[in-house]
Structures are given as structure tokens and as C-alpha cells.
Design a protein around this motif. Structure first.
Motif, PDB file in Angstrom:
ATOM      1  N   GLY A   6       2.564  10.290 -10.542  1.00 32.50           N
ATOM      2  CA  GLY A   6       1.958  10.371 -11.578  1.00 32.50           C
ATOM      3  C   GLY A   6       2.151   8.971 -12.396  1.00 32.50           C
ATOM      4  N   LEU A   7       2.718   8.008 -11.950  1.00 37.41           N
ATOM      5  CA  LEU A   7       3.033   6.883 -12.399  1.00 37.41           C
ATOM      6  C   LEU A   7       1.594   5.799 -12.323  1.00 37.41           C
ATOM      7  N   ALA A   8       1.575   4.948 -13.127  1.00 39.33           N
ATOM      8  CA  ALA A   8       0.171   4.138 -13.106  1.00 39.33           C
ATOM      9  C   ALA A   8       0.687   2.693 -12.816  1.00 39.33           C
ATOM     10  N   VAL A   9      -0.139   2.271 -11.892  1.00 43.96           N
ATOM     11  CA  VAL A   9      -0.076   0.627 -11.493  1.00 43.96           C
ATOM     12  C   VAL A   9      -0.836  -0.222 -12.500  1.00 43.96           C
ATOM     13  N   LEU A  10       0.065  -1.148 -13.052  1.00 47.35           N
ATOM     14  CA  LEU A  10      -0.596  -1.967 -14.271  1.00 47.35           C
ATOM     15  C   LEU A  10      -2.099  -2.659 -13.820  1.00 47.35           C
ATOM     16  N   ALA A  11      -2.070  -3.153 -12.586  1.00 47.65           N
ATOM     17  CA  ALA A  11      -2.921  -3.973 -12.137  1.00 47.65           C
ATOM     18  C   ALA A  11      -4.352  -3.450 -11.731  1.00 47.65           C
ATOM     19  N   ASP A  12      -5.477  -4.074 -12.174  1.00 47.94           N
ATOM     20  CA  ASP A  12      -6.623  -3.339 -11.954  1.00 47.94           C
ATOM     21  C   ASP A  12      -6.978  -3.110 -10.448  1.00 47.94           C
ATOM     22  N   PRO A  13      -7.522  -2.221  -9.898  1.00 48.39           N
ATOM     23  CA  PRO A  13      -7.416  -1.922  -8.407  1.00 48.39           C
ATOM     24  C   PRO A  13      -8.119  -2.860  -7.613  1.00 48.39           C
ATOM     25  N   GLU A  14      -9.228  -3.843  -8.067  1.00 42.09           N
ATOM     26  CA  GLU A  14      -9.775  -4.855  -7.556  1.00 42.09           C
ATOM     27  C   GLU A  14      -8.968  -5.792  -7.211  1.00 42.09           C
ATOM     28  N   HIS A  15      -7.832  -6.126  -8.155  1.00 42.42           N
ATOM     29  CA  HIS A  15      -7.201  -7.443  -8.120  1.00 42.42           C
ATOM     30  C   HIS A  15      -5.603  -7.277  -7.700  1.00 42.42           C
ATOM     31  N   ARG A  16      -5.085  -6.369  -6.831  1.00 40.14           N
ATOM     32  CA  ARG A  16      -3.831  -5.973  -6.935  1.00 40.14           C
ATOM     33  C   ARG A  16      -3.136  -6.872  -5.836  1.00 40.14           C
ATOM     34  N   LEU A  17      -2.000  -7.386  -6.340  1.00 42.33           N
ATOM     35  CA  LEU A  17      -1.167  -8.653  -5.663  1.00 42.33           C
ATOM     36  C   LEU A  17      -0.023  -7.592  -4.723  1.00 42.33           C
ATOM     37  N   ALA A  18      -0.279  -7.952  -3.312  1.00 39.74           N
ATOM     38  CA  ALA A  18       0.648  -7.363  -2.428  1.00 39.74           C
ATOM     39  C   ALA A  18       1.972  -7.124  -2.747  1.00 39.74           C
ATOM     40  N   PRO A  19       2.581  -8.921  -2.853  1.00 40.03           N
ATOM     41  CA  PRO A  19       4.203  -8.812  -3.102  1.00 40.03           C
ATOM     42  C   PRO A  19       4.678  -8.277  -4.224  1.00 40.03           C
ATOM     43  N   LEU A  20       3.937  -7.928  -5.413  1.00 46.24           N
ATOM     44  CA  LEU A  20       4.386  -7.562  -6.809  1.00 46.24           C
ATOM     45  C   LEU A  20       3.742  -6.666  -7.343  1.00 46.24           C
ATOM     46  N   THR A  21       4.205  -5.334  -7.440  1.00 47.22           N
ATOM     47  CA  THR A  21       3.612  -4.068  -8.292  1.00 47.22           C
ATOM     48  C   THR A  21       4.230  -3.950  -9.600  1.00 47.22           C
ATOM     49  N   ALA A  22       3.495  -4.127 -10.551  1.00 47.71           N
ATOM     50  CA  ALA A  22       3.946  -3.573 -11.645  1.00 47.71           C
ATOM     51  C   ALA A  22       3.404  -2.220 -12.180  1.00 47.71           C
ATOM     52  N   VAL A  23       4.352  -1.533 -12.499  1.00 42.53           N
ATOM     53  CA  VAL A  23       4.432  -0.036 -12.823  1.00 42.53           C
ATOM     54  C   VAL A  23       4.584   0.160 -14.281  1.00 42.53           C
ATOM     55  N   ARG A  24       3.386   0.854 -14.970  1.00 43.31           N
ATOM     56  CA  ARG A  24       3.648   1.183 -16.430  1.00 43.31           C
ATOM     57  C   ARG A  24       4.708   2.045 -16.815  1.00 43.31           C
ATOM     58  N   VAL A  25       5.735   1.814 -17.664  1.00 43.75           N
ATOM     59  CA  VAL A  25       6.626   2.680 -18.031  1.00 43.75           C
ATOM     60  C   VAL A  25       6.211   3.793 -18.729  1.00 43.75           C
ATOM     61  N   PRO A  26       6.354   5.106 -18.421  1.00 45.73           N
ATOM     62  CA  PRO A  26       5.575   6.247 -19.210  1.00 45.73           C
ATOM     63  C   PRO A  26       6.019   6.364 -20.687  1.00 45.73           C
ATOM     64  N   ASP A  27       5.073   6.757 -21.243  1.00 43.39           N
ATOM     65  CA  ASP A  27       5.700   7.108 -22.806  1.00 43.39           C
ATOM     66  C   ASP A  27       7.047   7.835 -22.786  1.00 43.39           C
TER      67      ASP A  27
ATOM     68  N   ALA B 225       0.789  -1.371  -0.079  1.00 39.08           N
ATOM     69  CA  ALA B 225      -0.011   0.013  -0.052  1.00 39.08           C
ATOM     70  C   ALA B 225       0.928   1.160  -0.004  1.00 39.08           C
ATOM     71  N   HIS B 226       1.861   1.102   0.728  1.00 41.55           N
ATOM     72  CA  HIS B 226       2.924   2.199   0.760  1.00 41.55           C
ATOM     73  C   HIS B 226       3.547   2.573  -0.533  1.00 41.55           C
ATOM     74  N   LEU B 227       3.995   1.709  -0.994  1.00 44.48           N
ATOM     75  CA  LEU B 227       4.474   1.607  -2.477  1.00 44.48           C
ATOM     76  C   LEU B 227       3.686   2.269  -3.627  1.00 44.48           C
ATOM     77  N   ARG B 228       2.547   1.620  -3.382  1.00 39.50           N
ATOM     78  CA  ARG B 228       1.369   2.042  -4.646  1.00 39.50           C
ATOM     79  C   ARG B 228       1.090   3.481  -4.417  1.00 39.50           C
ATOM     80  N   ALA B 229       0.909   3.931  -3.130  1.00 39.85           N
ATOM     81  CA  ALA B 229       0.436   5.437  -3.094  1.00 39.85           C
ATOM     82  C   ALA B 229       1.728   6.313  -3.515  1.00 39.85           C
ATOM     83  N   ALA B 230       2.876   5.672  -3.167  1.00 44.13           N
ATOM     84  CA  ALA B 230       4.051   6.750  -3.645  1.00 44.13           C
ATOM     85  C   ALA B 230       4.166   6.545  -5.091  1.00 44.13           C
ATOM     86  N   VAL B 231       3.942   5.668  -5.562  1.00 48.61           N
ATOM     87  CA  VAL B 231       4.137   5.653  -7.211  1.00 48.61           C
ATOM     88  C   VAL B 231       3.082   6.187  -7.776  1.00 48.61           C
ATOM     89  N   GLU B 232       1.806   6.218  -7.396  1.00 46.18           N
ATOM     90  CA  GLU B 232       0.608   6.899  -7.951  1.00 46.18           C
ATOM     91  C   GLU B 232       0.881   8.551  -7.658  1.00 46.18           C
TER      92      GLU B 232
END
Ligand SMILES: Cc1ncc(COP(=O)(O)O)c(C=O)c1O
Length: 380
Positions: free
Chosen positions: A294-315, A284-291
């Protein structure tokens, strides 16, 4: 000649990719304890202790629990070759790299695969799986990845187990990145075959694949037409790991077993639920900081997995270059996209001892610095 022989000097790394994670020092220490032979009765007591602890960590009160002497992929293969025979049908949820690997292994074994797909970052719905089962009622198994490490998506496994409860179809779950990291109750949820690995949330070195197999799956095994490949034969493995006196099957990887023993002891001393909560808080700490960057987390918010966060590489950002800089300049490993059709992403793993806000902050600081160095104008 001996002057020319290189010393072994691996660099220190903070391993925050999709796994392996850093090994707990107590686990490394366990691997320096006296070596025993694989037929030593004192080792056989240790094997039983490992199985007993693994039952708790899998929450699997009955059936067969033991660790296979090879990695997570072999655990996946063991599930296919024990519970399916050539000509059988399996329904496979594919929303990332590892679901596709299950399908590939099944096809190589002569099994008919019914894939049910979802896009990268999404989860295959349980309704779609049950619908596929209604269309293929003779399917012997439904296979899902509980924790899809290639996308950071968690499958709602408890609900799938409940939906399959009255059906004569086995449920196989890839728990490679979920065991000891997110809630998992193999027995209560009705999972028939779960496999995992040692190098992720258990924080031991890679090399073993803990398995949990239901009574129902064992009955299926007993009624097979053709024998199981020798190395993966669960009934032969049971004769070594659990039945006494033991029957030799292979020379067990004794030091890896010590490592797993200590890793399981660590999980149970911390408390399984406390460990799940620690992984959830770090994520939760990581995702909040990522977002907040202005970066986007790949996984849809309903199904996010705690041990692994995939972050989209910005254009406009070279994701591989950022990853390389983090490794070279900060000694921090993160992952990239897995497979040729994966979207550009960074995969950040906070597993085992690395599941903490402090570790997340170290990764984020290195990511920020690498992004500035790579001159990402949109973000600098
Ligand atoms: C979800 C998942 N399944 C299977 C595997 C394969 O495990 P191993 O690399 O230990 O063979 C991995 C490895 O990362 C994984 O993340």
C-alpha cells in the motif's frame, strides 16, 4: 598516549541508500595491491587498461574517455567549465536536486541558465527542452540528469540525443546513477559529455568521476576563448591518462584507480547487458513489494529508474525515525528526501552487488519491522 588512540572500527552496514553502495570484495582486495608511483610506466599501462574498459562500459567508441580524480559533482563541474564559457547559455532540465545543482554550478561560472522544470517524481519532457532551445537558439548546451537519484526518475536520453542530432547544441548527461546500472550508449545516443561516479552501480569506493567526451565537444574545447581551470583541463588530463610518454598533471589516486580497474573488470565479466537486466529485475521485485504494502512509488510509472526507488512516506509516519531505526537496529542504510523542498520519501538503492531480490527482501523486512516499531497504525 598511544593507549588513548582510538581504533578504527566502522560497523558493518548494508548500504541501500542513494549511494555509496557496498564495495565489491574483489574491488577492496585490489586496493591492497602494491602501490606504484604516479609516474611509473607500469602504472601507465594500467591507466590505458582502465580507459579501454571504460569505453566499453560507456559504449563510447570515439572521443575522449577517462576518469577524473574526484567525485561526481566535480565531473559535473568539469563538463560546465570545459564546454561553456561565461556569457554562454545552457538549458537545464530540473526535476530534482541534481538538475538544480547543474544549474547552480553553471550560474557560478557566469553562464546564463534557462531552467525547464518538472515536479518531484516527474520527468522534464524532451519536447519542453526542444521548445526551450527553439526559444534560445544560441544555447550552447542542453543538460539533463539521466538518472535523477533524488527522485528515482530516468530521463529518456536516447530520444533527446536523437532530437538534438542536427543541432549545433551539445548534450551533457549526468550518468552518476546510470552507468553500469541501466542501458546507456553514450556514443550511439549522441551524448557529448557524460560524467559518472564510482560509488553507485560500479560498486567501488567514492572518489573518481568517469567521463566520456564526444569528438564534437573536443572541437568546441579547442576553440575556447579563455583557458579551462587547471584541475579540470581535459586536454591536460589526456596528456597524462592517454598520451605517451605521459606529462605530469596531478598525483593520481593510484589505489582508487586499482579499485576502478577491478570494478570495470567485474562489470565486463558479468556482461553489461546482464548487469542492466539484474538491476531492472531487482527494482521490479522491490517496487512490486512496496506497492503490495500500500505504499506509493514517487516516480511516474513511465520513467522509473532501476537502481533507485523513492517511496513516499505515508501520512502520519515519521520517515526519518523509520530510517534511523533501520540503521541502528538492522544495520541497513536507506536515504531520505534530499534538499529543503523535497517531499517526505525513503530512497532505496539497489546498486552494484546489492541489485538483487534477496537484498530487496532484507530492506523490506527491516522497513516492515521499523514501521511496526514506529507504530504506523495505517500499515501495521
Ligand atoms: C545524479 C547525481 N549527480 C551528481 C551526484 C554528485 O556526486 P558526488 O556526491 O559523488 O559528488 C550525485 C550523488 O549522489 C547524484 O546522485
Amino acid at each position: 598516549m598511544e593507549h588513548a588512540l582510538p581504533q578504527l572500527r566502522p560497523p558493518e552496514r548494508l548500504l541501500c541508500g542513494p549511494g555509496p553502495t557496498n564495495v565489491d570484495p574483489a574491488v577492496l582486495e585490489a586496493m591492497t595491491k602494491p602501490m606504484l608511483g604516479h609516474l611509473d610506466p607500469d602504472l601507465h599501462e594500467i591507466l590505458l587498461d582502465v580507459v579501454a574498459m571504460l569505453r566499453h562500459v560507456y559504449r563510447m567508441p570515439d572521443g575522449l574517455v577517462l576518469p577524473l580524480h574526484c567525485t561526481g559533482t566535480a565531473g559535473m563541474e568539469a563538463g560546465i567549465v570545459n564546454l561553456l564559457e561565461p556569457g554562454d547559455t545552457v538549458i537545464v532540465a530540473q526535476c530534482g536536486y541534481f538538475g538544480r545543482r547543474i544549474a547552480e554550478i553553471a550560474r557560478r561560472h557566469g553562464v546564463l541558465v534557462v531552467p525547464v522544470d518538472a515536479d518531484w517524481g516527474e520527468c522534464v519532457s524532451n519536447d519542453a527542452l526542444i521548445d526551450a532551445l527553439d526559444r534560445h537558439p544560441r544555447a550552447r548546451m542542453v543538460a539533463v540528469v539521466h538518472a535523477e537519484t533524488s527522485t528515482g526518475v530516468e530521463h529518456p536520453l536516447a530520444e533527446l540525443g536523437a532530437a538534438l542530432r542536427d543541432r549545433d547544441t551539445l548534450l551533457m548527461a549526468d550518468c552518476v546513477t546510470s552507468l553500469a546500472g541501466v542501458p546507456l550508449e553514450v556514443g550511439a545516443w549522441g551524448v557529448d559529455f557524460a560524467y559518472s561516479c564510482t560509488q553507485k552501480c560500479l560498486a567501488a569506493p567514492p572518489g573518481m568521476s568517469p567521463l566520456a567526451v564526444s569528438e564534437r565537444a573536443l572541437e568546441r574545447l579547442a576553440s575556447r576563448r579563455i583557458p579551462v581551470p587547471f584541475s579540470f583541463d581535459l586536454l591536460l588530463l589526456e596528456k597524462y591518462w592517454i598520451e605517451r610518454p605521459v606529462t605530469y598533471h596531478h598525483t593520481a589516486p593510484v589505489l582508487s584507480i586499482y579499485a576502478l580497474h577491478e570494478a570495470l573488470r567485474g562489470v565486463l565479466s558479468e556482461g553489461l547487458e546482464e548487469r542492466w537486466a539484474r538491476h531492472a529485475e531487482a527494482a521490479a521485485h522491490l517496487r512490486a513489494a512496496v506497492e503490495s504494502r500500500g505504499l506509493a512509488v514517487l516516480a511516474d510509472p513511465e520513467h522509473r529508474l532501476a537502481p533507485l526507488t523513492a517511496v513516499r512516506v505515508p501520512d502520519g509516519v515519521d520517515g526519518k525515525a523509520v530510517q534511523g531505526r533501520m540503521l541502528r537496529e538492522h544495520g541497513i542504510e536507506i536515504g531520505g528526501g534530499l534538499g529543503p523542498d523535497a517531499p517526505a520519501m525513503w530512497r532505496i538503492g539497489l546498486m552494484g552487488r546489492n541489485a538483487s531480490a534477496e537484498t530487496a527482501d532484507r530492506v523490506l523486512a527491516a522497513l516492515d519491522a521499523a514501521l511496526v516499531q514506529e507504530a504506523a497504525p495505517a500499515l501495521a
